[in-house]
Design an enzyme around this catalytic site. Structure first.
Site, PDB file in Angstrom:
ATOM      1  N   HIS A 102       0.825  -1.216   0.000  1.00 39.47           N
ATOM      2  CA  HIS A 102       0.000   0.000   0.000  1.00 39.47           C
ATOM      3  C   HIS A 102       0.861   1.270   0.000  1.00 39.47           C
ATOM      4  CE1 HIS A 102      -3.261  -2.712   0.803  1.00 39.47           C
ATOM      5  NE2 HIS A 102      -2.785  -3.046   1.995  1.00 39.47           N
ATOM      6  N   HIS A 111      -7.175  -4.552  -1.265  1.00 43.09           N
ATOM      7  CA  HIS A 111      -6.499  -5.816  -1.549  1.00 43.09           C
ATOM      8  C   HIS A 111      -7.172  -6.515  -2.718  1.00 43.09           C
ATOM      9  CE1 HIS A 111      -6.473  -4.927   2.797  1.00 43.09           C
ATOM     10  NE2 HIS A 111      -5.190  -5.136   2.662  1.00 43.09           N
TER      11      HIS A 111
END
Lengths: 332, 332
Positions: B56, B219
């Site tokens: 991320h 995700h």
């Protein structure tokens, strides 16, 4: 083609509207497609102007602001801005101390900036100097270039020379520094994938799933060769070695940029930076400052480039000077 | 799979080495996989700790530094860090004024941070408070979540609460502010493409060439629905409307983030920001501050998310306070 756009025709206009909406420190001339600082150039300060095809964001509009550019001309995607745009930017940004054109070495850009300089000088008597950035060691001539292409070093040059102009250095000094930076830096890039120009609607080139292009240009121009995908360590070596063979960096301090091409996430850029840093250490080069991120991109291309600038103390000090742009910001 | 990596197994270790090499203001504990500020926490300052799966970036390691986090724990890609990592970070970063855990709402993260807090409190008596960020309006429960997922608001919260801690606010005040920020912001995202986890070697999900996923998680978790690709204006509406239906922002000032998912170039993010700004103006919301760029990504996913925080004057002032991290930097 999967892109967050309205129509291929409106890409530039919509992106400029977004830049205008996002950044109060910028002013956008939507007719001429020029991005200025919201504050006019201070009297006595040399104005720095750059520009080029769009699709390389944050370059150049993202580097307009205190400590870097005074204005940037935005061409259509991968297309040079027109001399009219450049002339307009030159006239508006000049405060009487003259203007430096920072031009990446592509035939269209060089020709149009030359024409703009002549027109502006003839019309208003503004003094225009220029520097042509040609740092890409990958190929000598290319699809859009006589000589080497101008790539990542442009970012470092705009920062360092921008700080010198902000300090009040005159046009001759600012121009000499720009040439010195250009002479002291080299770049090389690679691609895992092609980019897709919105108006074309399909990838600029085909690159099989197991292949990469070493030495690619920022418009997807062919590089040195293609080969099988390799690991980050091998790729780093294929980018750093040609740079170090081209110029003697031994024992120098350097400003290093590990740049993403637009479609590569930061986690991969850090992996690449780690490999580059190891190679530079082994070569006896001290990294004085660095950038890791997307600074000069090729739309959605996956890949990266390395830029190494042999930096003397003056350049490092100018690097550290305050800057307030969308793409680089510190000290303010 | 086309990625700039050495091996799928070494992705995290190599990326942490790159972060360590690139940023002198950070210190990396490579055994425990914790990123700290190079300067220890000042006595009397509440320490802010976050963490989560990698992939991320710049979240969270890129937000460690003056004005934001004191430490970040890095898990494997899309995998929660362990309680041991979090406990170690908590003990090392505490200067005696207590520690706030900033936790994105995913089952593994929440459980592990709770366990780490208990262990750290039992072992060293450090006072630990926590905030669970759950801003994603797309879905109520999800693949990895009871309740709403924690996404983009985490970035804004880390900045604002980080500034309050830097000002010397105590643990109770910092924690209350964190809850107030979490209660005042909402996010929603979308994807044009899947991401590819290096260890899996293939895309997390299939998304046909003419389809997009609205409400996707960071995700690649399923969102609200799939539909045909649409233009930027329609996509913006599909992200902003659910946020505005979920909370009343009328007449408020807002801090707005238009975030890229990792594989989307800046030119497209600005096009999206322009559409979002028009919708907010029409809704009577004043954008006080904004971010446009990659701040919380999903590896190489193409797509974007919108975060809107209803910001009072205190939050805007804390937003403007100096910050010195890899991902956000100003005023220093």
């Amino acid at each position: 083609m999967k892109k967050l756009i309205n129509t291929p025709e409106s890409v530039l206009a919509d992106a400029l509207a977004g830049i205008d909406a996002a950044h109060p420190h910028l002013k956008v001339d939507h007719v001429n497609r020029v991005i200025y600082r919201a504050e006019p150039t201070r009297a006595g300060k040399v104005a720095l102007i750059s520009g080029g095809g769009s699709g390389h964001e944050p370059l150049h509009g993202g580097f307009v602001g205190f400590g870097m550019l005074d204005a940037a001309c935005a061409g259509e995607v991968f297309t040079s801005p027109t001399p009219d745009q450049m002339q307009e930017a030159t006239k508006v940004a000049d405060s009487g101390a003259g203007v430096l054109h920072i031009v990446k070495n592509y035939t269209g850009d060089v020709m149009n900036f030359e024409m703009a300089a002549e027109m502006a000088e003839a019309e208003t008597g503004v003094k225009v100097a220029s520097v042509v950035v040609n740092d890409d060691v990958a190929v000598q001539d290319s699809l859009f270039t006589a000589g080497r292409r101008g790539v990542g070093l442009t970012v470092l040059l705009e920062k360092i020379v921008g700080a010198a102009a902000e300090e009040g250095q005159d046009l001759a000094a600012v121009t000499a520094l720009a040439h010195r930076v250009n002479d002291s830096g080299r770049s090389m890039g690679m691609a895992l994938t092609s980019c897709t120009v919105p108006a074309a609607g399909k990838p600029t080139f085909d690159l099989p799933d197991d292949m990469m292009e070493i030495g690619v240009g920022i418009h997807g121009e062919p590089g040195r060769h293609r080969e099988k995908l390799a690991d980050a360590a091998s790729i780093a070596k294929q980018l750093v070695d040609p740079i170090l063979s081209d110029m003697d960096f031994t024992g120098s301090a350097a400003i290093v940029m590990l740049n993403g091409m637009g479609g590569t996430p930061q986690i991969e850029l850090y992996i690449m930076y780690n490999e580059v840093a190891k190679l530079l250490e082994a070569a006896g080069i001290t990294v004085a400052r660095n950038l890791v991120g997307d600074y000069i991109t090729s739309l959605d291309m996956a890949g990266c480039s390395v830029t190494i600038l042999k930096a003397d103390e003056e350049m490092v000090n100018l690097w550290d000077a305050p800057v307030n742009t969308a793409g680089l910001r510190w000290g303010v």
